[in-house]
Each structure stands twice: as C-alpha cells, then as structure tokens.
Write a protein that holds these residues in place. Structure first.
Motif, PDB file in Angstrom:
ATOM      1  N   GLN A   8      18.093  57.802 -55.185  1.00 23.66           N
ATOM      2  CA  GLN A   8      18.511  56.613 -55.928  1.00 23.66           C
ATOM      3  C   GLN A   8      17.971  55.313 -55.334  1.00 23.66           C
ATOM      4  O   GLN A   8      17.456  54.458 -56.034  1.00 23.66           O
ATOM      5  CB  GLN A   8      20.042  56.553 -55.942  1.00 23.66           C
ATOM      6  N   GLU A   9      18.102  55.168 -54.013  1.00 23.45           N
ATOM      7  CA  GLU A   9      17.711  53.891 -53.411  1.00 23.45           C
ATOM      8  C   GLU A   9      16.212  53.657 -53.582  1.00 23.45           C
ATOM      9  O   GLU A   9      15.762  52.549 -53.806  1.00 23.45           O
ATOM     10  CB  GLU A   9      18.139  53.820 -51.944  1.00 23.45           C
ATOM     11  N   TRP A  10      15.430  54.738 -53.528  1.00 22.00           N
ATOM     12  CA  TRP A  10      13.989  54.587 -53.729  1.00 22.00           C
ATOM     13  C   TRP A  10      13.653  54.347 -55.190  1.00 22.00           C
ATOM     14  O   TRP A  10      12.677  53.672 -55.506  1.00 22.00           O
ATOM     15  CB  TRP A  10      13.236  55.797 -53.181  1.00 22.00           C
ATOM     16  N   GLN A  11      14.471  54.929 -56.087  1.00 24.06           N
ATOM     17  CA  GLN A  11      14.276  54.628 -57.518  1.00 24.06           C
ATOM     18  C   GLN A  11      14.293  53.124 -57.737  1.00 24.06           C
ATOM     19  O   GLN A  11      13.448  52.566 -58.445  1.00 24.06           O
ATOM     20  CB  GLN A  11      15.404  55.236 -58.355  1.00 24.06           C
ATOM     21  N   THR A  12      15.281  52.483 -57.119  1.00 24.57           N
ATOM     22  CA  THR A  12      15.417  51.039 -57.293  1.00 24.57           C
ATOM     23  C   THR A  12      14.177  50.317 -56.774  1.00 24.57           C
ATOM     24  O   THR A  12      13.629  49.431 -57.429  1.00 24.57           O
ATOM     25  CB  THR A  12      16.668  50.549 -56.526  1.00 24.57           C
ATOM     26  N   VAL A  13      13.744  50.714 -55.570  1.00 28.38           N
ATOM     27  CA  VAL A  13      12.575  50.064 -54.978  1.00 28.38           C
ATOM     28  C   VAL A  13      11.357  50.231 -55.893  1.00 28.38           C
ATOM     29  O   VAL A  13      10.672  49.256 -56.232  1.00 28.38           O
ATOM     30  CB  VAL A  13      12.272  50.652 -53.579  1.00 28.38           C
ATOM     31  N   LYS A  37      17.344  45.466 -52.995  1.00 28.10           N
ATOM     32  CA  LYS A  37      18.564  46.249 -53.156  1.00 28.10           C
ATOM     33  C   LYS A  37      18.315  47.669 -52.639  1.00 28.10           C
ATOM     34  O   LYS A  37      19.108  48.209 -51.855  1.00 28.10           O
ATOM     35  CB  LYS A  37      18.942  46.288 -54.637  1.00 28.10           C
ATOM     36  N   GLY A  38      17.192  48.239 -53.069  1.00 32.39           N
ATOM     37  CA  GLY A  38      16.862  49.591 -52.628  1.00 32.39           C
ATOM     38  C   GLY A  38      16.651  49.653 -51.123  1.00 32.39           C
ATOM     39  O   GLY A  38      17.188  50.518 -50.435  1.00 32.39           O
ATOM     40  N   THR A  92      22.575  53.842 -46.508  1.00 31.58           N
ATOM     41  CA  THR A  92      23.625  53.691 -47.539  1.00 31.58           C
ATOM     42  C   THR A  92      25.038  53.566 -46.980  1.00 31.58           C
ATOM     43  O   THR A  92      25.988  53.854 -47.672  1.00 31.58           O
ATOM     44  CB  THR A  92      23.630  54.834 -48.585  1.00 31.58           C
TER      45      THR A  92
END
Ligand SMILES: Nc1ncnc2c1ncn2[C@@H]1O[C@H](COP(=O)(O)OP(=O)(O)OP(=O)(O)O)[C@@H](O)[C@H]1O
Ligand SMILES: Nc1ncnc2c1ncn2[C@@H]1O[C@H](COP(=O)(O)OP(=O)(O)OP(=O)(O)O)[C@@H](O)[C@H]1O
Ligand SMILES: [Mg+2]
Ligand SMILES: [Mg+2]
Lengths: 508, 290, 334, 334
Positions: free
Chosen positions: C309-314, D144-145, D153
């Motif tokens: 998820q966090e990389w999706q955002t990036v 954010k990512g 996280t």
C-alpha cells in the motif's frame, strides 16, 4: 447637424485623484472629434463615463438630446455608444469571431450556437475592413496589432451611432492606420459620430474635424482641426511650445561594436538576420506588422529559444539562454506589450521601477533598501513626469501612457550597455515623447548602443542613426539615417517580399 | 445542582460502530440522569485533532471524561492535567500507556481477529489463499485486527496463505474497488477478511460486482447491510464487539468513579462470532446494531 | 489591414490543429502505456472482468470530474463535489426509503438537490464575490454536516426500492451484447460526458464557460450577464454531482452519509491530468475522461500487482507527475 | 509636463495606509466578534487554559498556513504541506530515536528534509513547468507513502529524547510569567510568522514572491532568474513545514506516519480567510495568522458549547463563508 452627445461640467474623482474637473465635450453626427491631452489628462476616464463603465460624480450628460446615465456598458450600447478600449480586453482563449460576438452569438434553438453564421459574420466584418484575419484563429496566439484589429472589428460589429476609439492606432503601423481611416471615413458618411483619441499628432490633420484638448483633468478648449496648426494644439496640450529637432548623426567610425548578431534563425519568424550596433549608435528597426522585429529582439534577449545564430557582445560571443543571461551581459529589452510583459500591474510604481535592478538595493543578507528605492523612483517620476499620486500607487491605476513611462524608467535605471526599445513611445503624449527622444540621445551620447523598434516611421526617422528594415522575418536592408532617407525608401524595403534578397546599403 | 456532565472523546464519529457506542452511552446517560457529549475526529489518523477535542472537553470542567485514545501516549499530558483537576478518566475501546484512566472498557481486538482467522480456516477447509481488506494501516484497531488475523493464520493454520493485505480506509467504495482488484490478481482466492464495517461491506460488494463464486467473506462489526449479507449467505459471518455495551459501561464507570467508588480497572465487553445460524440468538442480537 | 493574410500561412494555423490532435493522441498514449505496462507485469490485469472493474471504478470519479471540469474552465474550483454527491445520495435515500416515493421522484430529487446546491455555490461566487475556493469549501463542510443530520448519521438502504442498485450495476449493454456487460454506471458516465462536451462546444452556456475563464471582465463589459451565467454553470455542475450521488448510492445500495471527503481532490486531479488549466479558459471533457481513466488504471493496476500500500501511494504520486510532465514536454513548455 | 508632484499630496499616502489598517482591523474584528460571542454563550470559553488550548491548536496549522501563504503569493498552491510535515516528523524520529543522534541533528534533519522536498516541488514547478497543483499533489502522495515506508507504518516515539516534547509543550514564557504559560509551540509560530513577514516585506526574496505572483513573465523579462527564485521560495516553504513537523511530533511526543492528509485544505483555508488571493500577487502573514486563529477559535468554541458534531461542521462552513463575505463587503467588491 444633430448633436449626438453633449457632456457638460463633468466631474470625476478617484481616491487621491481629481481626474475630471468640469469637462465639456460634445459630438455631432458624421464628425470625427479628436480628444487630445497629455498622459493622465483624463481622456479615457471621460470616455468610460460616456460608455457606462464609470459613473460620474457631477455634471450632465445628454445622448441624442436626452439626459442619460448609462449604468454599465450594456445600457450604453443600447443608447448607441460603442467603445474600443485603450487597453486590450479580449478573451485570449477564444477565437477572433467568438470574441467579436461575445454576448450576441447567433443562436439556434435550445441555446445552441450557430458557429457557421458566427464565423461568416466575422469574416464579413474582416472583409469590410480589408483585413486578412482568420475568424477561427485563437486571439491569444495573435500579435498585439492583430488583437487590436479584432477589438476594432468588435466595436464596428455593434454598428453604434457613437463610436469611441481610445488610441486605436497605438499598436498599428502606417498601412494599417490608413485602412482604419478608410473605415472611419465610410462611417462618417453613414452619420456615425466618432470620438478619436490618439497621441499621434499627424493623424489629426488626416482625420479629425474638431479637436478638444484637455489638460490635467480640465477642459482647455475646442477648435476646428482644419484651421488650427498642430503646434497650437500641442501648445494647448502641454501649455508651452515644443521645438522640433533634426536628427544629428554622430561620427561613429572609430566606435567599437557593442552588439553583433550573425545568422539568427528561428522557423518562419526569423530567417537569417545579421546586423551590428556600435557604441553610441541608435539603430532603428522599421517594418510592417508581423515583420519579425519583436521576434528578433526577444531572441537576442533570450526570451525565446533560437534555432541557430550567434550573438556577440563587445566582440565576445556569448550564449544567451534566458533574459537573466542577457541582462548579465548588459542587454536590456523593453517589451512592446507592457501589460503582459512589461509590468506587474498589481504592484506599485516603485516595485516596478526597481524590478530589473533589485540587486542594487539589496544588502548581503538579502534585505532591501526601501529608502533608496523610494528616492530613485521619485527621481524618475520627476524626470519622466509620471503622473501618479505617489510612488506606491498601483500601476494598474495609472493612465496608459504613464504606465509606459514606468517601464521606461525600469530600463533606464537598469543602465544596460545595450538597450532594445520595442515601441517605446506607444501611447505616450507628444510632450513626453520629445523628452524620451532626448533621453535616448543622451544615452547614446554616453556610449550606449541602442536599438529602437517602432512602427511610426517619423519616429524611426527622427531618432535613428541607421535604419534596419525587415519584411517577413528577413532583414531586407539597412539604410542610413538622416534626411537623405525618405519614407518611400523604407516602405520599399518593408514590402520587399521573398525573391529579392539582396540587402541594400551597408553599415557606414 | 447542575447535572453531571461527561464528555466522551472517541476515535470516530460517523461510522456505525461509533454511533452504536454513542447509543450505549446515551442509554446510560438517560438511565443515570447525566449529560453526555460524544465526538471524534473524521478518521483515525488525526491524533492531534483528537487532542484538541480533549482540551476543549477539559475546558468545560466535566465531572468525568471518557476517552478512546488514537495514540497510546500522545494525550498523556492532558490526561495528567485532568488528574490534577480531579477529573476521573475512563478509557474505552483502546487503552493508554498510563495509569491515569481508572478503567478501560474495551474489546480485545487481537483475540477477536484471531477468532475470525480460526473461522476462516474452518470454512475454507484449512488451506488455500485468503486476503485481508483492512480499514487502516496505522491505527490501533487496524493494526490489532490485521495482526491478530495474520498471526493466528501463521501460528495455527499453515495451510493458508495470506496473499495480500490492502487498506481501503473503511470507505465502502474504495474497499469495493480494491476487492475487485484483489479478485482479479488472485483467481484462486478462497476468502477475504474485512476488518471493519465499511471494509466488510466493500468486500461483499466487490465480490458481488465481480460475480465471483465461492469466496468466503468474514466481516467485522454489524450494521444493517452486513447483517443482511450474512443472512443471505453472501457473507459467511462476522465478528461483533459490543459497542453499545462499551458506551454504556464507560459512562457507568465514569459516574461511579466520580462518586469516588472503586471501579474495576479492566471492563471486557466481549466479542462474538456470528453467522446466519446464531445471529438471532438473544445474546448475539443484543449486541448487533443496524 | 495589410495583406498579411492568415489563410496565406496555413502552416501556423494547421500547426495548431495538428498539435491539438497530436496532444490528445499522446495523452491517450500515456493511458495505453499504463495499460500495456500492467498487462505485461501481470497476466491477470488484461481480463474483460478487470477492464469492466476499471471502467466501473472510473464512473463515479469520472462524473465528479466532469462536474469539476465545468467549474474549473470558468476559472473557479469546486471542493464540494464529493460531499455534494453524498448529500444527493442521502436526499435520494430520504425520498425513496424514508418517504417511500417512486423511483423517478428520487432521481429527480437527487439531481434537483445537486443543482440547487450548485446554484447556491454559484450565487456565493457570482453575486457575493466570495472566492470559489472558500465558497465551495464552506459548502463542502455544510453539506457534509447536513448529510449526517438528514440521515441521522446512519446509512439509508434502498432495499425497498427494487431495481435501484441496477442503475449503476445492471448492464443494458450486456443484455444486447452479452460479451460486453458494460455496467450502466459506465454508460451513464459516457452519456454525461457526451452531454457536457456538447454543451461546452455547441451552446451559449459552454461559450460563456470558456469566456468567463478567459477574461471575465471583458465578457461583462460586452454586456453579458456574467453573474447569471456563472450561477447556471455551477448549478449544472451541481446537477451532475447529483447524478454521481445516484451512481454511488446505487453501487452501494445505500446512501453512506460519511463518505465523500477526499473525492474532490481526486476529481480535480483527473481534470488537471486531462490538460484542463486551473487558470480557466481552456479544457476538454475528453481530457478529463482520459485523466480519470489514468487514475483508475493506475490504482487498479498497482493493486492487481499487489504492490504494498505505502508504495502504491508513492508510485501514484510519481506517475501523476510524470504524466503531466510528458504533457508539458510535448507542448514544448520546458 | 506640469509639476504634479507626488510629495505635494500626502493625503493619498496616508489614506492608503488607513484603508489597509482599517481592513486588517476589521478582519481582526471578525475574530474578536467570535471570541466575544463564545464568551457570552459559555462561561467556560474565556479561561486562560482554554485560550492556551486554542493557541496551541493554532500553532501547527498556523505554521503550515504560513508556508502555504508564501507559495500562494507566488501564484502557486501547495497541497503537500500536511504530508510534508509528517514526513519531516518521521525524519526527526528516525534521526533521534532509530539512530539515537543528538537533538539538534534531529531538528536540522527535519527542517533540512522539508527544505529539500520543497526544493523538489519547486524544481518541478519552475523547471519542469508542472502546474503547482499537480506537482504538489504528486509530492503529497509520494511523501505520504514514504512516511509510511520509512517509519515501518508505525509511530516513532521520542521517549528516548528527553526534552523533545518540551519543544512545543514546554513554556519558556511561563517560566518568566507564571500567569501566562504560553506554550513554546505558540512562541515558535509567532517567530516563524514574524520571520516570514519580514522576508516578505523587506527582502529580495519577498519582493520576488509578490512579483512572481503578480506577473511572472514580466519579471522574467526584467532579467530575473525566476526559476531559481521560485525554487527558493518553495524550499523556504518546505523548511517551514519541517518546523511544523517538529512541532507536531513534539506535541504528540511521536511521529505519526499516517497523519497529515486533509491538513492542506485547512492551511489553505486559513490563508484565504486571511485575505490572500489564490490568484497570487497579494497577501499578508498577519492575515494568515488571523485566518488560522479564526478557524481554531471556531472549532474550539463550538466544542465548548457542546454543539452536536454534525452541526459543528455545518456552522463552521457557514461561518467561513460569512467571514470572507464580510471581507468582500468591506472591500466594496459586492
Ligand atoms: N480606477 C482608477 N483609480 C484611481 N485613479 C485612476 C483610475 N483610473 C484613472 N485614474 C487616474 O485618473 C487620471 C486620468 O486617467 P486617464 O486614464 O483618463 O488618462 P488619459 O488621458 O486617458 O491618459 P493616457 O493618454 O495616458 O491614456 C490619471 O491620473 C489616472 O492615474
Ligand atoms: N504567438 C504567436 N503565434 C503565432 N505566430 C506568431 C505569434 N507571435 C508572432 N507570430 C508571428 O511571428 C511573426 C513576427 O511577429 P512579430 O510580432 O515579431 O512582428 P513585428 O515585426 O514585431 O511586428 P509588430 O509591429 O506587430 O510588432 C509574424 O508572422 C507573426 O504572425
Ligand atoms: Mg487613456
Ligand atoms: Mg513588434
């Protein structure tokens, strides 16, 4: 003759400015009534009252014999008043035809537009003006002169009985002006009354029937154009006589070359332009609309990219990729379009005057010296007689001509070795013009190289030591300045299209 | 004298779960004749906004305070301030790293999610791929439910592979969209666990829109849509906490504490797994909400 | 008025047209690039069902983006599209479920409520001269609150309105061509987009939309009642948000009163990626559609690839910047 | 050329000052009106502790709003302020807690990271000519990512850095005047605001900030390296977001990696309520501070009055619109 407009004892105040002090003005059917006055005299303000943009603070206004107080331009239009504004106010993202008919689009049912009819009607107007513009061209992509043509077309399309033209020719050259005059004469015969504002004195004799002069917001007088010498009108405007001067060409044979341009090329706009300017020289650039003079100037200044070409300053080839490079090399450029490229109109006079020279007023920590900036600004306000209530008045509140003076002050302050002035006197009154001519001569005498681009042939001839002429992106010749060169010589080169490519006359 | 006033600062406000907590609190307020207010930030990341709410609540000189901490430490200075002012604090839903709250009324989310994992394993026959659609990546409840599920699968059900954990913020539509992507990416998927009401409904929706068959969906919390999905068989079942009970117990404990009575330091309000078969049992239906 | 005839220089004009078509082609190319990239990266990506999922995912955001486009072309901005959508869904819920009135009334009510709220924003902007950012920010908050108040902070379900969920989920196309069960939501998006594109290019309202964004003062000085037209455009945009409200309510078979925050940025992003300028005066619905699709493909593709998820955002952030950068490069702005 | 000498007309100058002061006074009046209104409505509102709570609540949003003001005056917009703040907090957490380095390094690291990210946005805007909305939207997502990635996280606590929480929570003023324990966070807000106001009004950077927003092309054609200056302004704004990151981390004694979304709208709202134009070219830090205070007082006051939360939202929306409307009326725009 019927009197279309009668304005009596009109008063108007802005915060800090008493713009109109009991001004009288009347207009008859079928006449061209010129309204003259120095920059900031109140001409535009008076016309804005007539066209419903401002309300008046006092006095009486009759239109077609009836008391009228149009509230807003729509009402004024309904009363038969049309206006071409001094400042272009077009919608840049729309086409010429869409601009002309905004608010009056030919419609089909259900609020649908009849684009075909729209373009056809616009084409009709262009044809009647003998103007080769495409109704579907986007206005924002046009040169300022063409935009001015669109404004004129828009005003004509209203078929107003009273037509105000506020400096319609400021951005036009002689050929275009001649076409405009043909239109004006035709309108006259149709009984239209035209109010004509201009700072080009020679136009008066050609077109005006009567002349009203204003000075400092006051009414000076109304005279018949035919039997009043220009010098008298000028005296009424500025309150004194102006002596006209002849150009004196200095001997520059030993002067060093300040700027040399070799083989400048970019697409169709600039096709292999080469020339040089010496220290102390004023090189004029003449040409018709779209000849490419502005493009050349912008290219030298690094404002637009180049395909090829070499620019040397004081004998050293330099790479100029942006205006900041150019300024670093001592080149300054005063743009022809002050509103878009010359001024930050939302900022005050002081900020604009020092804009190109801020480093002069900055200490090591990046702090600005307000007192010093104020002082130089006030110097220029005096020197150029900029009519402004103070040096912290927002520039957008100044009259058009005074805005132009602010741009000039900016570049005078920057003190560049090589100065390019693109239409420097656009919208500037006769008195101020001669002051600016004097200034340019002084700058040249101090050893600066100066390029003046102007669409007014008399101006080019009055100022230039040599005259470069362009046509369709090519430099068609360089003529020597002074009385030996006539307007016809210049026009000959300015209309020399393709085929004949030999430059006539070389550098002295 | 004035009525007793007890503000409850929760982790959320608009979600059905928090509305159910509020309903329980309102019930207790009616019953004991006290006045309460209930508020919480828009989402569970807004730690500082919750602290501003707590500060405003303290300004009202309340009798006691109910507080569901988004972060176990961030509010400690304000809680200390409450203690100094002699205002008893009751924690609900999640605890605080401090001994200031006199009692904590909460659900053991880790254990509840582990139960969901066990049920999932049972329903898909102990092997296959499953996915988790979680509501939040960083909040306490989000982490506890996700990790409770994942750890239980790892520890007890080696035949099951959790192929992905994705986060839809509890937004029904986003959870729907991401469920569809999960189904696309994992054609052999056997089950999905949705960690709160919005996630669970999103999962059910996504499965329905994709027309996927044979997916075992386990949800969390209740709400009308989820109950119906369970009744209709679209969802296998869900974990329910006792939100109404949490709200009720919090207010009750707050009143008692303010009167100087001793309150038990941990009030476990419990959780259940419910499905079409047992959801009408009085014991279960009492803790479900619409 | 010299004979510098534009028609004598077709190159400049035709160049402009060329560039235009060229540009749209290239924006489309960004999209295709993404599609191809994801197809290679995951065999599961390029399936009919996933393509339909992407289209369905575009529908709500796409409709909101169309509404936002109208307002943005006038030089304004609309931050209230998301909560307005929710508000309209709640209104539909009240009419259909709480009052039990027939379906058409619910739809009319939702769209009407949207138009009315849009008109309110428009009035604040045009008459009260409140900057669009503030007027619509205020409306966003007001509508968010009102949705909760009206719904009693709980979802309203449409179980008593049979067929309501079919508005977005059903597939009229699928009934005719069973191989392409394109959901009605997508159909509605295209209908709305088509109508908006027509209005923009062919009607007086559309003309003034561009004109207002280009130079409002000049339009006013031409005697146009700019205030009325601007209010009309905001009302139209509001009505379109009402359609989005119906779509999302139908997809969720419920009106979720807490939804909608954050949707405005996504809609505006789609608009800007689609090449519409936030300064107003220029923009196309086609571009907005492509922008919305780029966003949906990106989100879906990264999820299908199971990127954390966090990389999706990036990655989303980077690709949004790259997509617009590509646009700038081909416009020759850099 | 008659001698219309500017110095002969002092009235104009003083008049201008009057109007300016008048306006700020009136904006301030809105704020006072709110304060008085709430004080009358609730006896609990006007307590020292509640006033301090309001100031403390203003501090983070205020600092972000100051950063946003700088960018907005250039005619840009910065949507990344919220997540950039979080990113900087996480960076401080990594330096101080994970790497265990000394406090000053953590502070420098956070501010430096902010400036660097600001510089990146600035480069995207100035050099790559990406519209600020998109460049900073992209940055917002990327940051954010990255905050989640870097922090793993989960929150990073500063329990091992004694005194860290005192940066925002402690009160230097309180040590001198025990009756006014104004938290340091508020002090820092005023310091930052003062510095920003000084930069805007007294330095070259400030001058170009206004000039860029007023007419960028004319500044460029004045021979100014507009790209470099613009990048500088974005970097400065980024550095200020770094300070906000330190403040929020100190207040929460932890870096919360998921925080920050939605904060950008609040910051921009404070800026616009404060009278700064989103079109660029004009604005004041003083206005922004008042705007931020109006927002904080409103939120706090409604809570103290125990207004139901859904109605709080509605009222906030209405009052934001009214506050700006009052501003328009007194500017005579309507
Ligand atoms: N909106 C305004 N606010 C304040 N002052 C104004 C405003 N409009 C015009 N003025 C002032 O009124 C005076 C008259 O301006 P006006 O534009 O009528 O001059 P003008 O005769 O048209 O000059 P020019 O030949 O330079 O166009 C000037 O001093 C100008 O600065
Ligand atoms: N924005 C534009 N888009 C397309 N063509 C342009 C644009 N600007 C200028 N041109 C074209 O470039 C050529 C040179 O224009 P330029 O403005 O340099 O002429 P000029 O000699 O300075 O004339 P003017 O007297 O109008 O200033 C013309 O053919 C013009 O039509
Ligand atoms: Mg004028
Ligand atoms: Mg030119």
């Amino acid at each position: 003759m019927t009197v279309l407009v009668d304005m009596k004892a009109i008063e108007k105040r802005f915060p800090g400015v008493h713009a109109l002090k009991s001004v009288h003005f009347n207009l008859r059917a079928g006449e061209v009534h010129a309204l003259m006055g120095e920059n900031g005299a109140g001409k535009s303000t008076l016309m804005k009252i007539l066209s419903g943009i401002y309300g008046k603070d006092g006095g009486e206004m009759l239109i077609n014999g009836k008391v009228a107080n149009p509230e807003g331009p729509r009402e004024a239009q309904d009363l038969g008043v049309g206006i071409i504004h001094q400042e272009l106010s077009l919608m840049n993202d729309l086409t010429a035809a869409q601009n002309i008919f905004i608010g009056r689009e030919p419609r089909l049912s259900f609020g649908r537009l009849d684009e075909k009819a729209l373009n056809a009607q616009a084409q009709e107007i262009f044809d009647s003006m003998n103007l080769g513009l495409d109704p579907k061209a986007i206005v924002g992509d046009m040169t300022i002169a063409k935009q001015q043509m669109v404004e004129i077309a828009k005003a004509l399309s209203y078929r107003s009985q009273i037509l105000i033209m506020d400096e319609p020719t400021a951005a036009l050259n002689d050929a275009e002006i001649a076409e405009l005059f043909v239109i004006i004469r035709r309108l006259k015969t149709e009984g239209v009354g035209i109010i004509y504002i201009s700072h080009k004195m020679d136009e008066l004799k050609q077109i005006a029937d009567r002349v009203t002069v204003m000075r400092d917001g006051e009414y000076v007088g109304t005279v018949e154009a035919a039997d009043t010498p220009i010098s008298k009108i000028i005296a009424m405007m500025v309150g004194r006589e102006l002596e006209s001067e002849e150009v004196v060409i200095p001997d520059l044979s030993n002067a060093e070359t300040a700027l040399e341009v070799l083989g400048l090329k970019r697409g169709k706009e600039i096709r292999d332009v080469s020339f040089s300017v010496k220290k102390g020289e004023i090189l004029g650039f003449a040409g018709l609309m779209g000849a490419g003079r502005t493009e050349v100037a912008r290219a030298i200044f690094g404002a637009d990219p180049l395909d090829s070409g070499e620019i040397s300053v004081h004998g050293n080839v330099c790479k100029i990729g942006s205006p900041s490079d150019a300024v670093a090399h001592g080149i300054g450029y005063l743009s022809e379009d002050r509103k878009h490229f010359g001024l930050a109109t939302g900022m005050d006079v002081r900020a604009n005057v020092v804009m190109a020279s801020l480093s002069e007023f900055t200490d090591k920590l990046g702090r600005l010296d307000q007192a010093a900036m104020k002082e130089v600004t006030q110097d220029y306000i005096r020197q150029l007689d900029i009519r402004t209530p103070s040096d912290i008045q927002e520039v957008r509140l100044l009259s058009g001509g005074n805005q132009q003076k602010v741009v000039i002050a900016k570049w005078l302050l920057r003190d560049c070795d090589i100065l390019i002035f693109d239409e420097p006197t656009r919208g500037i009154d006769v008195g101020a013009k001669s002051e600016i001519y004097k200034l340019l001569n002084t700058l040249a005498e101090q050893g600066r190289a100066i390029i003046v681009i102007s669409s007014e042939l008399p101006e080019v001839m009055r100022l230039s030591h040599r005259i470069a002429v362009m046509c369709e992106g090519r430099l068609t010749g360089i003529l020597s300045g002074g009385s030996k060169t006539t307007q016809e010589d210049i026009m000959h080169l300015a209309t020399q299209r393709e085929a004949a490519m030999q430059p006539v006359g070389e550098a002295p | 004298a004035d009525k007793m006033y007890i503000p409850l600062i929760s982790k959320g406000f608009q979600h059905q779960f928090w509305q159910a907590v509020k309903a329980g609190a309102d019930k207790a307020a009616d019953e004991f004749g006290v006045e309460i207010t209930f508020e919480g930030p828009d989402n569970e990341t807004m730690v500082d906004r919750q602290i501003d709410m707590l500060a405003a609540a303290l300004a009202k000189k309340p009798t006691a305070i109910g507080f569901a901490a988004l972060d176990s430490q961030a509010a400690i200075p304000l809680l200390r301030q409450a203690k100094e002012a002699g205002i008893p604090v009751i924690a609900f839903d999640s605890g605080v790293d401090s001994d200031i709250p006199l009692a904590t009324a909460s659900t053991d989310n880790v254990a509840a999610a582990a139960l969901a994992a066990d049920k999932m394993a049972e329903l898909i026959g102990g092997k296959g791929q499953v996915a988790v659609v979680a509501h939040d990546q960083t909040s306490r409840t989000g982490i506890d439910r996700r990790d409770g599920f994942l750890n239980q699968i790892k520890a007890k059900h080696p035949g099951i592979e959790v192929v992905t954990v994705q986060y839809g913020g509890g937004d029904h539509l986003k959870s729907t969209e991401l469920t569809k992507a999960i189904l696309t990416a994992n054609p052999d998927l056997k089950g999905i666990f949705g960690t709160n009401e919005g996630s669970a409904i999103g999962v059910a929706n996504g499965v329905q829109e994709m027309g996927a068959k044979g997916i075992t969906i386990i949800g969390y919390d209740s709400g009308k849509a989820q109950k119906e999905a369970i009744r209709s068989g679209l969802m296998a079942g869900a974990i329910t906490q006792n939100p109404v009970g949490i709200g009720y117990e919090t207010v009750k404990a707050a009143i008692e504490a303010s009167k100087g009575k001793k309150v038990p330091s941990a009030i476990d309000t419990g959780f259940y797994y419910y499905d079409a078969k047992n959801m009408d049992n009085p014991e279960i239906s009492a803790v479900l909400y619409d | 008025m010299t004979a510098v005839n534009a028609t004598k220089r077709p190159s400049i004009f035709s160049h402009l047209i060329d560039t235009g078509a060229h540009q749209k082609m290239l924006a489309f190319a960004s999209l295709v690039l993404l599609l191809v990239g994801f197809s290679i990266a995951s065999p599961n990506f390029m399936q009919m069902s996933n393509m339909l999922a992407i289209l369905q995912a575009t529908s709500v955001n796409g409709v909101l983006a169309v509404a936002a486009t109208l307002v943005i072309i006038t030089g304004g901005i609309d931050l209230s599209v998301g909560t307005l959508m929710t508000f309209c869904a709640v209104i539909a819920g009240v009419i259909l479920t709480k009052a039990g009135l027939p379906l058409p009334l619910g739809l009319i009510g939702a769209i009407g409520a949207g138009a009315l709220c849009g008109l309110t924003s428009g009035t604040l902007v045009a008459k009260a001269k409140i900057p669009p950012f503030i007027a619509t920010l205020g409306m966003m908050l007001v509508l968010k609150g009102l949705s909760l108040v009206i719904s009693g902070t709980r979802p309203i379900y449409f179980n008593d309105t049979p067929g309501f969920d079919q508005i977005a989920r059903g597939s009229l196309i699928g009934e005719i061509f069973p191989a392409f069960p394109v959901p009605n939501g997508v159909l509605i998006l295209f209908l709305i987009a088509g109508a908006a594109a027509y209005i923009l290019s062919r009607t007086v309202l559309g003309r003034y939309t561009f004109a207002l964004g280009s130079n409002e003062e000049s339009v006013r000085l031409s005697g146009v009642n700019t205030e009325a037209w601007k209010m009309g455009i905001y009302a139209l945009a509001g009505g379109i948000c009402g359609v989005a409200g119906i779509l999302i309510a139908s997809r969720l078979n419920s009106a979720q009163p807490a939804l909608g925050l954050g949707y405005e940025l996504e809609a505006i992003a789609a608009v800007v990626i689609g090449g519409t300028s936030l300064a107003g005066g220029r923009g196309t619905i086609m571009g907005t559609l492509i922008g919305a699709l780029i966003m949906a493909v990106l989100t879906n593709g990264l999820r299908v690839l199971s990127v954390a998820q966090e990389w999706q955002t990036v990655v989303t952030g980077v690709i949004i910047i790259l997509a617009v950068y590509a646009d700038m490069v081909r416009k020759g702005k850099t």
